[in-house]
Motif scaffolding. Structure first.
Motif, PDB file in Angstrom:
ATOM      1  N   ARG A  85       0.853  -1.190   0.000  1.00  0.00           N
ATOM      2  CA  ARG A  85       0.000   0.000   0.000  1.00  0.00           C
ATOM      3  C   ARG A  85       0.892   1.245   0.000  1.00  0.00           C
ATOM      4  NH1 ARG A  85      -5.177   1.327  -1.536  1.00  0.00           N
ATOM      5  NH2 ARG A  85      -5.935   3.132  -0.344  1.00  0.00           N
ATOM      6  N   ASP A  86       1.872   1.273  -0.887  1.00  0.00           N
ATOM      7  CA  ASP A  86       2.809   2.383  -0.960  1.00  0.00           C
ATOM      8  C   ASP A  86       2.183   3.586  -1.664  1.00  0.00           C
ATOM      9  OD1 ASP A  86       4.579   0.590   0.128  1.00  0.00           O
ATOM     10  OD2 ASP A  86       5.726   0.276  -1.719  1.00  0.00           O
ATOM     11  N   SER A  87       2.616   4.764  -1.266  1.00  0.00           N
ATOM     12  CA  SER A  87       2.284   5.986  -1.984  1.00  0.00           C
ATOM     13  C   SER A  87       3.532   6.497  -2.694  1.00  0.00           C
ATOM     14  CB  SER A  87       1.759   7.059  -1.024  1.00  0.00           C
ATOM     15  OG  SER A  87       0.469   6.740  -0.561  1.00  0.00           O
ATOM     16  N   TYR A  88       3.324   7.391  -3.627  1.00  0.00           N
ATOM     17  CA  TYR A  88       4.450   7.970  -4.353  1.00  0.00           C
ATOM     18  C   TYR A  88       4.276   9.482  -4.411  1.00  0.00           C
ATOM     19  CZ  TYR A  88       1.263   8.736  -8.268  1.00  0.00           C
ATOM     20  OH  TYR A  88       0.212   9.177  -9.043  1.00  0.00           O
ATOM     21  N   PHE A  89       5.398  10.192  -4.576  1.00  0.00           N
ATOM     22  CA  PHE A  89       5.288  11.607  -4.901  1.00  0.00           C
ATOM     23  C   PHE A  89       5.990  11.871  -6.229  1.00  0.00           C
ATOM     24  CE2 PHE A  89       9.364  11.819  -2.546  1.00  0.00           C
ATOM     25  CZ  PHE A  89      10.112  12.683  -3.342  1.00  0.00           C
ATOM     26  N   SER A  90       5.551  12.930  -6.898  1.00  0.00           N
ATOM     27  CA  SER A  90       6.049  13.240  -8.234  1.00  0.00           C
ATOM     28  C   SER A  90       5.903  14.733  -8.483  1.00  0.00           C
ATOM     29  CB  SER A  90       5.248  12.438  -9.278  1.00  0.00           C
ATOM     30  OG  SER A  90       5.789  12.589 -10.572  1.00  0.00           O
ATOM     31  N   GLN A  91       6.515  15.200  -9.565  1.00  0.00           N
ATOM     32  CA  GLN A  91       6.355  16.590 -10.038  1.00  0.00           C
ATOM     33  C   GLN A  91       6.805  17.620  -8.997  1.00  0.00           C
ATOM     34  OE1 GLN A  91       5.403  16.487 -13.316  1.00  0.00           O
ATOM     35  NE2 GLN A  91       5.435  14.294 -12.840  1.00  0.00           N
ATOM     36  N   TYR A  92       7.743  17.250  -8.148  1.00  0.00           N
ATOM     37  CA  TYR A  92       8.203  18.152  -7.097  1.00  0.00           C
ATOM     38  C   TYR A  92       9.054  19.280  -7.665  1.00  0.00           C
ATOM     39  CZ  TYR A  92      10.771  19.760  -2.940  1.00  0.00           C
ATOM     40  OH  TYR A  92      11.336  20.535  -1.952  1.00  0.00           O
ATOM     41  N   GLU A  93       8.760  20.496  -7.256  1.00  0.00           N
ATOM     42  CA  GLU A  93       9.590  21.663  -7.542  1.00  0.00           C
ATOM     43  C   GLU A  93       9.506  22.593  -6.340  1.00  0.00           C
ATOM     44  OE1 GLU A  93      11.491  21.788 -10.084  1.00  0.00           O
ATOM     45  OE2 GLU A  93      10.552  20.613 -11.691  1.00  0.00           O
ATOM     46  N   CYS A  94      10.618  23.278  -6.038  1.00  0.00           N
ATOM     47  CA  CYS A  94      10.606  24.130  -4.849  1.00  0.00           C
ATOM     48  C   CYS A  94      11.742  25.144  -4.900  1.00  0.00           C
ATOM     49  CB  CYS A  94      10.753  23.261  -3.597  1.00  0.00           C
ATOM     50  SG  CYS A  94      10.505  24.131  -2.029  1.00  0.00           S
ATOM     51  N   ILE A  95      11.506  26.297  -4.294  1.00  0.00           N
ATOM     52  CA  ILE A  95      12.576  27.266  -4.143  1.00  0.00           C
ATOM     53  C   ILE A  95      13.594  26.724  -3.144  1.00  0.00           C
ATOM     54  CG2 ILE A  95      11.046  29.198  -4.685  1.00  0.00           C
ATOM     55  CD1 ILE A  95      10.999  29.861  -1.671  1.00  0.00           C
ATOM     56  N   ASP A  96      14.746  27.367  -3.065  1.00  0.00           N
ATOM     57  CA  ASP A  96      15.801  26.919  -2.160  1.00  0.00           C
ATOM     58  C   ASP A  96      15.496  27.413  -0.751  1.00  0.00           C
ATOM     59  OD1 ASP A  96      18.087  25.968  -1.042  1.00  0.00           O
ATOM     60  OD2 ASP A  96      19.477  27.246  -2.160  1.00  0.00           O
ATOM     61  N   ASP A  97      14.523  26.744  -0.134  1.00  0.00           N
ATOM     62  CA  ASP A  97      14.063  27.134   1.195  1.00  0.00           C
ATOM     63  C   ASP A  97      13.612  25.880   1.938  1.00  0.00           C
ATOM     64  OD1 ASP A  97      12.411  27.945   3.405  1.00  0.00           O
ATOM     65  OD2 ASP A  97      12.211  29.920   2.479  1.00  0.00           O
ATOM     66  N   PRO A  98      14.372  25.441   2.954  1.00  0.00           N
ATOM     67  CA  PRO A  98      14.042  24.187   3.643  1.00  0.00           C
ATOM     68  C   PRO A  98      12.694  24.224   4.359  1.00  0.00           C
ATOM     69  CG  PRO A  98      15.789  25.385   4.809  1.00  0.00           C
ATOM     70  CD  PRO A  98      15.597  26.060   3.496  1.00  0.00           C
ATOM     71  N   GLU A  99      12.225  25.407   4.743  1.00  0.00           N
ATOM     72  CA  GLU A  99      10.920  25.490   5.408  1.00  0.00           C
ATOM     73  C   GLU A  99       9.795  25.155   4.435  1.00  0.00           C
ATOM     74  OE1 GLU A  99      10.553  29.326   7.142  1.00  0.00           O
ATOM     75  OE2 GLU A  99      11.892  28.880   8.825  1.00  0.00           O
ATOM     76  N   VAL A 100       9.897  25.669   3.212  1.00  0.00           N
ATOM     77  CA  VAL A 100       8.878  25.386   2.201  1.00  0.00           C
ATOM     78  C   VAL A 100       8.907  23.908   1.825  1.00  0.00           C
ATOM     79  CG1 VAL A 100       8.058  25.892  -0.132  1.00  0.00           C
ATOM     80  CG2 VAL A 100       8.970  27.740   1.304  1.00  0.00           C
TER      81      VAL A 100
END
Length: 377
Positions: A85-100
């Protein structure tokens, strides 16, 4: 202040799609997708192969400005096949900010747990796909080939900081045309083909031939896919999925680079799929499909000089008998004749030892590593 919210509206879809256009505007090696096609892709409307299934997309804002995105979902068919029953993540994009980034990954983990998962993996392809797998770990100085990944180096730090660890790596191999290798193979391959009694046929791209050859592809996959369930990220595709993959690839394909190997009984024993690197053209279109962009596509299509080999399957009884090397030889020989400068084989899971051994024996070298991560939730 950081705000995270579900993608629901047309504007949300637009924001989700266009965020990387802003993030990578100073990065020459990022290749923009076609905007209209991408919107269909993330909504699972490109074909039955890319049905997204149960999933959700999130956007994050920091101080009112778009700062990140993520898609998280369940691959129901794959989970059922492997009894997980695994989930996956995809399409990740983010600014250079560890909090976000932490807010995005925490939200994805929360969704996965609420849907009965105890493991979240990614980045992964959307169900049925063979793209967007892993974060690029090295070699950031080259653009990706068609349907491969380019990302900021700091993504690998962000995912570790969010509590993930290495799951597996996938590799890209540089098997670029080499006249010396071709000349050496030219002496060896005919001997192997005669000894083990097999031949290579070009994949037929005409309306009638493609149906027959797609059926043979299906037979090879059935025999070549491991029967055990150790390869928990793969499952045998249905005949419908194979038909859709072949139909989608046909308009982009070149028959000089796609082969089916058959034995003396005319039974299919191996096949490969290779496609010219249309990223060389997409780079110039900047996500658009207007008449001017299409003219750019038609003009620059003739200048493509590299390709990606997506898949090469060999049935077990014909492994280590020169079949893989024979296919590589034909691809490389035709690539030289057509002026191609680079061939990439990708992406191969680190646990696919038969394929890794074959491609290394053929003289290819690892050129890029894509890392997939996991987190118990």
């Amino acid at each position: 202040m950081i705000e995270i919210y579900e993608v629901k509206t047309k504007k949300d879809i637009d924001d989700f799609t266009m965020l990387p256009f802003d993030l990578y505007k100073a990065k020459d090696n990022w290749v923009p997708p076609l905007i209209s096609d991408y919107k269909k892709y993330i909504k699972g409307k490109t074909s039955s192969v890319n049905e997204v299934g149960e999933s959700i997309m999130y956007l994050a804002k920091k101080d009112g400005k778009l700062a990140g995105r993520i898609l998280v979902g369940l691959n129901e068919e794959l989970n059922e096949y492997h009894g997980v029953r695994d989930s996956y993540f995809s399409q990740y994009e983010c600014i250079d900010d560890p909090e976000v980034s932490k807010v995005l990954f925490d939200q994805a983990s929360k969704w996965a747990k609420e849907h009965g998962s105890n493991l979240l993996k990614g980045p992964m392809s959307l169900p049925g796909g063979d793209d967007n797998r892993g974060f690029l770990l090295d070699n950031f100085d080259e653009p990706p080939m068609i349907q491969n990944v380019y990302n900021f180096k700091y993504y690998n730090d962000q995912v570790l900081d969010a509590g993930f660890s290495k799951y597996h790596d996938c590799y890209a191999f540089d098997g670029s045309p080499d006249k010396k290798v071709v000349d050496r193979y030219a002496k060896i391959i005919p001997y192997a083909m005669k000894k083990y009694k097999f031949r290579l046929d070009k994949f037929r791209l005409d309306k009638d031939g493609i149906k027959k050859d797609a059926l043979d592809v299906s037979e090879v996959i059935k025999k070549g896919m491991p029967n055990n369930k150790d390869w928990v990220d793969l499952m045998p595709p249905s005949r419908e999925e194979i038909d859709n993959i072949v139909a989608a690839a046909a308009p982009l394909a070149d028959a000089d680079f796609i082969y089916i190997a058959r034995n003396e009984k005319d039974e299919p024993i191996a096949f490969n799929i290779a496609v010219p690197d249309y990223n060389q053209v997409l780079k110039k279109m900047n996500g658009k499909k207007n008449p001017f962009a299409i003219l750019k596509f038609l003009y620059n299509k003739r200048k493509i000089n590299q390709m990606r080999v997506f898949v090469l399957f060999v049935v077990p009884e014909y492994r280590n008998k020169g079949v893989t090397q024979a296919i590589y030889f034909k691809i490389m020989d035709n690539a030289i004749k057509k002026g191609y400068k680079k061939i990439e084989g990708s992406t191969i899971w680190d646990y696919n030892m038969p394929m890794l051994n074959d491609i290394l024996k053929a003289g290819a070298k690892i050129s890029k590593t894509y890392r997939v991560y996991q987190k118990e939730i």
